[in-house]
Design a protein around this motif. Structure first.
Motif, PDB file in Angstrom:
ATOM      1  N   ALA A  21       0.887   0.645 -34.359  1.00 16.55           N
ATOM      2  CA  ALA A  21       1.722   1.690 -33.622  1.00 16.55           C
ATOM      3  C   ALA A  21       1.335   1.952 -32.400  1.00 16.55           C
ATOM      4  O   ALA A  21       2.284   2.544 -31.850  1.00 16.55           O
ATOM      5  N   GLN A  22       0.168   2.210 -32.244  1.00 14.04           N
ATOM      6  CA  GLN A  22      -0.293   3.073 -30.837  1.00 14.04           C
ATOM      7  C   GLN A  22      -0.299   2.051 -29.814  1.00 14.04           C
ATOM      8  O   GLN A  22      -0.504   2.688 -28.690  1.00 14.04           O
ATOM      9  N   GLU A  23      -0.023   0.808 -30.145  1.00  9.85           N
ATOM     10  CA  GLU A  23       0.227   0.058 -28.743  1.00  9.85           C
ATOM     11  C   GLU A  23       1.713   0.078 -28.227  1.00  9.85           C
ATOM     12  O   GLU A  23       2.528   0.115 -28.851  1.00  9.85           O
ATOM     13  N   LYS A  24       1.695   0.859 -26.891  1.00 13.13           N
ATOM     14  CA  LYS A  24       2.863   1.397 -26.433  1.00 13.13           C
ATOM     15  C   LYS A  24       3.257   0.168 -25.208  1.00 13.13           C
ATOM     16  O   LYS A  24       2.677  -0.350 -24.419  1.00 13.13           O
ATOM     17  N   VAL A  25       4.604   0.165 -25.216  1.00 14.72           N
ATOM     18  CA  VAL A  25       5.287  -0.565 -24.311  1.00 14.72           C
ATOM     19  C   VAL A  25       5.881   0.566 -23.284  1.00 14.72           C
ATOM     20  O   VAL A  25       6.748   1.376 -23.526  1.00 14.72           O
ATOM     21  N   THR A  26       5.340   0.269 -21.903  1.00 13.77           N
ATOM     22  CA  THR A  26       5.708   1.621 -20.891  1.00 13.77           C
ATOM     23  C   THR A  26       6.675   0.802 -19.839  1.00 13.77           C
ATOM     24  O   THR A  26       6.490  -0.440 -19.449  1.00 13.77           O
ATOM     25  N   ILE A  27       7.511   1.677 -19.256  1.00 10.32           N
ATOM     26  CA  ILE A  27       8.503   1.005 -18.164  1.00 10.32           C
ATOM     27  C   ILE A  27       8.035   1.782 -16.901  1.00 10.32           C
ATOM     28  O   ILE A  27       8.889   1.426 -15.843  1.00 10.32           O
ATOM     29  N   GLY A  28       7.237   2.627 -16.918  1.00 14.68           N
ATOM     30  CA  GLY A  28       6.891   3.287 -15.471  1.00 14.68           C
ATOM     31  C   GLY A  28       5.907   4.423 -15.632  1.00 14.68           C
ATOM     32  O   GLY A  28       5.198   4.815 -16.889  1.00 14.68           O
ATOM     33  N   GLU A  29       5.794   5.134 -14.433  1.00 17.38           N
ATOM     34  CA  GLU A  29       5.056   6.299 -14.380  1.00 17.38           C
ATOM     35  C   GLU A  29       5.728   7.461 -13.632  1.00 17.38           C
ATOM     36  O   GLU A  29       6.399   7.153 -12.909  1.00 17.38           O
ATOM     37  N   LYS A  30       5.097   8.594 -13.964  1.00 17.85           N
ATOM     38  CA  LYS A  30       5.617   9.875 -13.333  1.00 17.85           C
ATOM     39  C   LYS A  30       4.749  10.208 -12.120  1.00 17.85           C
ATOM     40  O   LYS A  30       3.365  10.187 -12.331  1.00 17.85           O
ATOM     41  N   GLN A  31       5.400  10.512 -11.195  1.00 17.94           N
ATOM     42  CA  GLN A  31       4.534  11.188  -9.960  1.00 17.94           C
ATOM     43  C   GLN A  31       5.136  12.461  -9.514  1.00 17.94           C
ATOM     44  O   GLN A  31       6.626  12.663  -9.618  1.00 17.94           O
ATOM     45  N   ASN A  32       4.548  13.452  -9.040  1.00 22.88           N
ATOM     46  CA  ASN A  32       5.246  14.587  -8.571  1.00 22.88           C
ATOM     47  C   ASN A  32       4.941  14.553  -7.069  1.00 22.88           C
ATOM     48  O   ASN A  32       3.812  14.447  -6.643  1.00 22.88           O
ATOM     49  N   VAL A  33       5.789  14.684  -6.324  1.00 21.27           N
ATOM     50  CA  VAL A  33       5.862  15.002  -4.752  1.00 21.27           C
ATOM     51  C   VAL A  33       6.316  16.366  -4.375  1.00 21.27           C
ATOM     52  O   VAL A  33       7.432  16.686  -4.626  1.00 21.27           O
ATOM     53  N   PHE A  34       5.484  16.984  -3.548  1.00 16.62           N
ATOM     54  CA  PHE A  34       5.960  18.298  -2.905  1.00 16.62           C
ATOM     55  C   PHE A  34       6.677  18.133  -1.788  1.00 16.62           C
ATOM     56  O   PHE A  34       6.181  17.385  -0.719  1.00 16.62           O
ATOM     57  N   SER A  35       7.787  18.663  -1.813  1.00 15.01           N
ATOM     58  CA  SER A  35       8.737  18.571  -0.470  1.00 15.01           C
ATOM     59  C   SER A  35       8.700  19.460   0.362  1.00 15.01           C
ATOM     60  O   SER A  35       8.963  20.689  -0.266  1.00 15.01           O
ATOM     61  N   LYS A  36       8.075  19.724   1.492  1.00 14.61           N
ATOM     62  CA  LYS A  36       8.203  20.814   2.652  1.00 14.61           C
ATOM     63  C   LYS A  36       9.613  21.006   2.978  1.00 14.61           C
ATOM     64  O   LYS A  36       9.928  21.950   3.025  1.00 14.61           O
ATOM     65  N   VAL A  37      10.364  19.598   2.910  1.00 12.13           N
ATOM     66  CA  VAL A  37      11.585  20.009   3.417  1.00 12.13           C
ATOM     67  C   VAL A  37      12.876  20.725   2.557  1.00 12.13           C
ATOM     68  O   VAL A  37      13.341  21.720   2.885  1.00 12.13           O
ATOM     69  N   LEU A  38      12.339  20.532   1.042  1.00  8.44           N
ATOM     70  CA  LEU A  38      13.275  21.075   0.004  1.00  8.44           C
ATOM     71  C   LEU A  38      12.465  22.359  -0.685  1.00  8.44           C
ATOM     72  O   LEU A  38      13.067  23.193  -1.253  1.00  8.44           O
ATOM     73  N   ASN A  39      11.309  22.482  -0.350  1.00  9.45           N
ATOM     74  CA  ASN A  39      10.499  23.323  -0.711  1.00  9.45           C
ATOM     75  C   ASN A  39      10.514  23.555  -2.152  1.00  9.45           C
ATOM     76  O   ASN A  39      10.502  24.818  -2.685  1.00  9.45           O
ATOM     77  N   GLU A  40      10.162  22.458  -2.818  1.00  9.69           N
ATOM     78  CA  GLU A  40      10.091  22.269  -4.228  1.00  9.69           C
ATOM     79  C   GLU A  40       9.305  20.937  -4.560  1.00  9.69           C
ATOM     80  O   GLU A  40       9.032  19.950  -3.904  1.00  9.69           O
ATOM     81  N   ILE A  46       8.255   5.840 -11.473  1.00  6.49           N
ATOM     82  CA  ILE A  46       8.025   4.549 -10.777  1.00  6.49           C
ATOM     83  C   ILE A  46       8.116   3.342 -11.583  1.00  6.49           C
ATOM     84  O   ILE A  46       7.192   3.681 -12.715  1.00  6.49           O
ATOM     85  N   HIS A  47       8.603   2.362 -11.295  1.00  7.39           N
ATOM     86  CA  HIS A  47       8.745   1.352 -12.376  1.00  7.39           C
ATOM     87  C   HIS A  47       7.976   0.129 -11.208  1.00  7.39           C
ATOM     88  O   HIS A  47       8.450  -0.224 -10.360  1.00  7.39           O
ATOM     89  N   LEU A  48       6.944  -0.769 -11.697  1.00 10.18           N
ATOM     90  CA  LEU A  48       6.324  -1.491 -11.266  1.00 10.18           C
ATOM     91  C   LEU A  48       6.767  -2.866 -11.756  1.00 10.18           C
ATOM     92  O   LEU A  48       6.863  -3.398 -12.890  1.00 10.18           O
ATOM     93  N   PRO A  49       6.846  -4.198 -10.905  1.00 10.11           N
ATOM     94  CA  PRO A  49       7.357  -5.555 -11.388  1.00 10.11           C
ATOM     95  C   PRO A  49       5.978  -5.897 -12.432  1.00 10.11           C
ATOM     96  O   PRO A  49       4.968  -5.504 -12.240  1.00 10.11           O
ATOM     97  N   LYS A  50       6.604  -6.771 -12.940  1.00  7.61           N
ATOM     98  CA  LYS A  50       5.862  -7.360 -14.347  1.00  7.61           C
ATOM     99  C   LYS A  50       4.516  -8.236 -13.420  1.00  7.61           C
ATOM    100  O   LYS A  50       3.242  -7.985 -14.025  1.00  7.61           O
ATOM    101  N   THR A  51       4.509  -8.545 -12.267  1.00 14.45           N
ATOM    102  CA  THR A  51       3.417  -9.323 -11.593  1.00 14.45           C
ATOM    103  C   THR A  51       2.554  -8.395 -10.741  1.00 14.45           C
ATOM    104  O   THR A  51       1.599  -8.727 -10.277  1.00 14.45           O
ATOM    105  N   TYR A  52       2.847  -7.124 -10.757  1.00 11.93           N
ATOM    106  CA  TYR A  52       2.194  -6.299  -9.702  1.00 11.93           C
ATOM    107  C   TYR A  52       0.755  -6.216 -10.127  1.00 11.93           C
ATOM    108  O   TYR A  52      -0.127  -6.145  -9.310  1.00 11.93           O
ATOM    109  N   ASN A  53       0.319  -6.044 -11.339  1.00  9.37           N
ATOM    110  CA  ASN A  53      -1.105  -5.840 -11.552  1.00  9.37           C
ATOM    111  C   ASN A  53      -1.762  -7.224 -12.101  1.00  9.37           C
ATOM    112  O   ASN A  53      -2.778  -7.094 -12.842  1.00  9.37           O
ATOM    113  N   ASP A  54      -0.938  -8.382 -11.724  1.00 12.70           N
ATOM    114  CA  ASP A  54      -1.430  -9.589 -12.318  1.00 12.70           C
ATOM    115  C   ASP A  54      -2.673 -10.011 -11.557  1.00 12.70           C
ATOM    116  O   ASP A  54      -2.557 -10.216 -10.427  1.00 12.70           O
TER     117      ASP A  54
END
Length: 351
Positions: A21-40, A46-54
């Motif tokens: 059960a510890q084998e997981k299927v993931t559909i993406g990853e989270k990133q945090n981007v600080f915006s100077k424009v929005l000040n937050e 991010i979802h990468l295509p199946k062949t991205y890391n082939d």
């Protein structure tokens, strides 16, 4: 059976099951981007295509889809885009999907400040936090897109996708900054906003420019909502119909509008996004059986497709591997040689 043996056996099975059960299927990853424009800080999925890391193919570059309301749309959209990009039946190329999670949705997705008063209390202004659309598009163009292009292998082709207020934002971005994206998808857009300001902007754009920019695409879906029968939120329907009439009368834009009977405002984005991707990438699919008869057809198809898109597209290495497997499995020797030479030309092996 000895009771202790039963306990040990069940414990072993439980350990094995939990381990699996510890084998997981993931559909993406989270990133945090600080915006100077929005000040937050902005959370991005991010979802990468199946062949991205082939590791069996050369590192490829991929078109990018910027998906508004990421917390609502990301999970189904990634599966949908992967499904229609699967070979050998691909209707679209594999794409990177960037889901943008909301913080202040009304602020970010509306083009003007609301002056509308509450019908219940005239002292209250509805949507008081509205009107930040220009700041948000600046964040997308000047901060988020450079971040994605720096950290991921991206092709110079991008799509903006929005629903409701997100659809309003998408159309306003198309009108005010058409060069920011190659294609735009607006699902049941809230074009009623601020006395139909987007309709006014559409007319002004055409008065100034006479026609829409070349190679751009716009897809608009429209929900049923039983509006015509019950007059529920009829402003939404009327505004979308007005926009459709203006765009289709001009005739210069690669545009498609789809009305979905039986789909309400909250459900229309799913079929709308499916149809939008097929519309934008129309001409991408190739018939692998026809390639056996005429191998040169693949390069010709991609040449015509690239001309339509305004960006160069070439057959991916992963697709060429599928074609080669088909040719070899059916003993089509001459086509196999042709496609092997094409693969070596497009994706030379690094010595």
């Amino acid at each position: 059976m000895n009771n202790w043996f039963k306990i040990l056996l069940l414990s072993g099975l439980s350990f094995f099951t939990l381990g699996k059960a510890q084998e997981k299927v993931t559909i993406g990853e989270k990133q945090n981007v600080f915006s100077k424009v929005l000040n937050e800080n902005r959370e991005i999925w991010i979802h990468l295509p199946k062949t991205y890391n082939d590791k069996e193919i050369n590192p490829a570059k991929y078109p990018v889809i910027y998906l508004l309301d990421g917390e609502i749309n990301f999970e189904y959209y990634t599966g949908l885009s992967d499904f229609i990009a699967r070979t050998p039946y691909a209707d679209i190329p594999e794409c990177i999907v960037v889901g943008i999670k909301n913080t202040e949705r009304t602020r970010d997705l509306t083009p003007t400040k609301s002056q509308k008063k509450s019908p219940v209390n005239p002292e209250v202004t509805l949507f008081a936090d509205s009107g930040g659309g220009e700041n948000f598009v600046k964040f997308l163009q000047e901060e988020l897109k450079p971040f994605i292009n720096k950290n991921y292998r991206t092709q110079d082709y991008s799509i903006l996708v929005g629903h409701s207020f997100g659809g309003l934002f998408t159309i306003n971005t198309f009108l005010m900054h058409p060069d920011y994206f190659n294609a735009y998808v607006a699902n049941d857009p809230s074009l009623w906003w601020d006395n139909e300001v987007s309709i006014t902007r559409t007319k002004e754009y055409l008065e100034k420019n006479k026609k829409f920019p070349a190679h751009k695409m716009l897809y608009v879906s429209q929900a049923d909502n039983e509006e015509k029968q019950k007059n529920w939120n009829s402003d939404m329907t009327q505004a979308i119909d007005k926009f459709k009439g203006i765009v289709e009368k001009n005739g210069s834009l690669n545009y498609k509008h789809t009305f979905f009977p039986g789909e309400v405002h909250g459900t229309v984005s799913y079929p709308g996004n499916y149809e939008a991707l097929k519309f934008i990438f129309k001409g991408f699919r190739t018939d692998i059986k026809q390639l056996a008869k005429n191998p040169g057809l693949l390069e010709e198809d991609y040449k015509q497709f690239s001309k339509k898109m305004g960006t160069e597209f070439v057959p991916s290495e992963s697709y060429l591997n599928v074609v080669l497997k088909f040719m070899k499995g059916n003993d089509f020797k001459e086509p196999e040689t042709y496609f092997m030479n094409l693969k070596n030309k497009l994706y030379p092996k690094v010595k």
